[in-house]
Write a protein that holds these residues in place. Structure first.
Motif, short mmCIF file in Angstrom:
data_model
loop_
_atom_site.label_atom_id
_atom_site.label_comp_id
_atom_site.label_asym_id
_atom_site.label_seq_id
_atom_site.Cartn_x
_atom_site.Cartn_y
_atom_site.Cartn_z
N LEU A 1 0.75 -1.37 -0.29
CA LEU A 1 -0.27 0.01 -0.19
C LEU A 1 0.94 1.22 -0.42
CD1 LEU A 1 -2.62 -0.65 2.54
CD2 LEU A 1 -2.98 -0.81 0.30
N PHE A 2 1.85 1.62 1.10
CA PHE A 2 2.83 2.22 0.97
C PHE A 2 3.39 2.84 -0.52
CE2 PHE A 2 2.90 1.82 5.85
CZ PHE A 2 1.55 2.57 5.56
N SER A 3 3.65 1.17 -0.88
CA SER A 3 4.49 1.79 -3.01
C SER A 3 3.41 2.72 -3.12
CB SER A 3 4.98 0.54 -3.33
OG SER A 3 3.95 0.42 -3.75
N TYR A 4 2.93 2.67 -3.20
CA TYR A 4 1.81 3.84 -3.89
C TYR A 4 2.66 5.21 -3.74
CZ TYR A 4 0.07 -0.63 -5.70
OH TYR A 4 0.04 -1.36 -6.65
N ASP A 5 1.65 6.06 -4.22
CA ASP A 5 1.86 7.63 -3.76
C ASP A 5 0.59 7.73 -2.66
OD1 ASP A 5 3.95 7.95 -5.38
OD2 ASP A 5 3.44 9.17 -6.93
N ARG A 6 0.19 7.16 -1.61
CA ARG A 6 -0.84 7.59 -0.72
C ARG A 6 -0.27 7.55 0.07
NH1 ARG A 6 -4.80 4.32 1.90
NH2 ARG A 6 -3.49 2.64 1.98
N LEU A 7 0.50 6.73 0.48
CA LEU A 7 1.05 6.61 2.42
C LEU A 7 2.82 6.34 2.53
CD1 LEU A 7 -1.67 4.95 4.99
CD2 LEU A 7 -0.86 7.55 4.48
N GLY A 8 3.26 7.42 3.19
CA GLY A 8 4.51 6.84 3.27
C GLY A 8 4.93 6.73 4.81
N ILE A 9 6.52 6.00 5.30
CA ILE A 9 6.86 5.91 6.14
C ILE A 9 7.81 7.11 6.17
CG2 ILE A 9 8.15 5.00 8.07
CD1 ILE A 9 6.78 1.97 6.68
N VAL A 10 7.97 8.32 7.25
CA VAL A 10 8.43 9.13 6.94
C VAL A 10 10.05 8.57 7.48
CG1 VAL A 10 9.14 11.14 9.23
CG2 VAL A 10 7.04 10.68 8.47
N PRO A 11 10.78 9.03 6.97
CA PRO A 11 12.25 8.58 7.10
C PRO A 11 13.24 9.01 7.89
CG PRO A 11 12.22 10.44 5.15
CD PRO A 11 10.98 10.20 5.42
N GLU A 12 12.88 8.57 9.42
CA GLU A 12 13.48 8.85 10.40
C GLU A 12 13.18 7.63 10.58
OE1 GLU A 12 14.24 12.24 12.26
OE2 GLU A 12 13.98 13.32 10.13
N TRP A 13 14.51 7.37 11.73
CA TRP A 13 14.55 6.03 12.49
C TRP A 13 13.56 5.75 13.06
CZ3 TRP A 13 14.97 5.15 17.50
CH2 TRP A 13 15.14 5.72 18.51
N TRP A 14 13.24 6.92 13.93
CA TRP A 14 12.08 6.16 15.07
C TRP A 14 10.60 5.82 14.06
CZ3 TRP A 14 7.41 8.43 16.43
CH2 TRP A 14 7.57 9.63 16.34
N GLN A 15 10.54 6.49 13.53
CA GLN A 15 8.91 6.40 12.98
C GLN A 15 9.40 5.12 11.93
OE1 GLN A 15 10.61 9.40 12.81
NE2 GLN A 15 9.41 10.96 12.91
N ASP A 16 10.62 4.74 11.36
CA ASP A 16 10.92 3.67 10.16
C ASP A 16 10.50 2.24 11.38
OD1 ASP A 16 11.15 2.00 8.15
OD2 ASP A 16 13.29 1.84 9.01
N LEU A 17 11.17 2.82 12.42
CA LEU A 17 10.94 1.60 14.04
C LEU A 17 9.67 1.03 14.16
CD1 LEU A 17 12.25 -0.77 15.57
CD2 LEU A 17 13.02 0.82 16.94
N THR A 18 9.18 1.79 14.50
CA THR A 18 7.53 2.11 14.76
C THR A 18 6.79 1.36 13.39
OG1 THR A 18 8.07 3.93 15.94
CG2 THR A 18 5.50 2.96 15.87
N ALA A 19 6.56 1.62 12.96
CA ALA A 19 5.78 0.94 11.20
C ALA A 19 6.14 -0.27 11.55
CB ALA A 19 6.12 1.87 9.83
N LYS A 20 7.65 -0.64 11.39
CA LYS A 20 8.31 -2.15 11.07
C LYS A 20 7.59 -2.81 12.39
CE LYS A 20 11.97 -1.33 7.85
NZ LYS A 20 13.33 -1.16 7.35
N MET A 21 7.71 -2.40 13.48
CA MET A 21 7.12 -2.85 14.57
C MET A 21 5.56 -3.23 14.96
SD MET A 21 9.64 -3.89 16.75
CE MET A 21 9.14 -3.88 18.72
N HIS A 22 4.69 -1.76 14.08
CA HIS A 22 3.19 -1.81 13.72
C HIS A 22 3.14 -3.41 12.99
CE1 HIS A 22 -0.60 -1.44 14.01
NE2 HIS A 22 -0.84 -1.18 12.37
N PHE A 23 4.37 -3.02 11.79
CA PHE A 23 3.27 -3.64 10.67
C PHE A 23 3.82 -5.24 10.63
CE2 PHE A 23 2.29 0.43 8.94
CZ PHE A 23 0.91 0.47 8.94
N GLY B 1 2.75 12.17 13.19
CA GLY B 1 3.93 11.59 12.20
C GLY B 1 4.90 10.58 11.95
N VAL B 2 4.09 9.44 12.15
CA VAL B 2 5.16 8.59 11.13
C VAL B 2 4.55 7.28 10.18
CG1 VAL B 2 5.16 5.66 11.87
CG2 VAL B 2 4.77 6.88 14.65
N LEU B 3 3.48 8.15 9.48
CA LEU B 3 3.25 8.10 8.58
C LEU B 3 2.54 9.19 7.62
CD1 LEU B 3 0.47 5.15 8.63
CD2 LEU B 3 3.29 4.69 7.96
#
Length: 120
Positions: free
Chosen positions: A9-31, A77-79
């Motif tokens: 879903l995030f590979s489209y121009d709809r949603l993306g993960i903010v390129p910071e370390w804690w946002q990336d970690l939070t998204a990976k932990m959740h999904f 601000g994670v996504l």
């Protein structure tokens, strides 16, 4: 499957993960961990002796949980949304797809285990 579908879903121009370390970690932990574990609990309820209303509630509860968390992630601000609006109906459709595929593979696994005499 949850992680693959939601990252798709995030590979489209709809949603993306903010390129910071804690946002990336939070998204990976959740999904990668939270969403699959809650899906396992949901499938346990689905396969248990719960009444039909309880099963449907669990299935839609999982979908609503995933949509609610995405909205919270957008707010904190994670996504980030790459468009002007966010459409939860698309996320609901993919959530239903994940549940349908999980039920399908769960039934296929049961058939395979019965065929191999692992379960009766």
């Amino acid at each position: 499957m949850c992680q693959l579908t939601f990252y798709k879903l995030f590979s489209y121009d709809r949603l993306g993960i903010v390129p910071e370390w804690w946002q990336d970690l939070t998204a990976k932990m959740h999904f990668g961990i939270v969403l699959p574990i809650t899906l396992l609990w949901t499938m346990y309820i689905f396969k248990s002796n719960t009444n039909e209303i309880g099963k449907v509630t669990a299935l839609f509860g999982w979908i609503m949980f995933s949509i609610t968390i995405e909205k919270i992630f957008l707010q904190i601000g994670v996504l980030e949304s790459k468009s002007h609006s966010w459409y939860p109906s698309l996320d609901m459709t993919f959530g239903m797809f994940i549940i349908i595929m999980t039920i399908f593979f769960m039934n296929q696994l049961t058939k395979i285990l019965r065929k191999d005499n692992i379960i009766k």
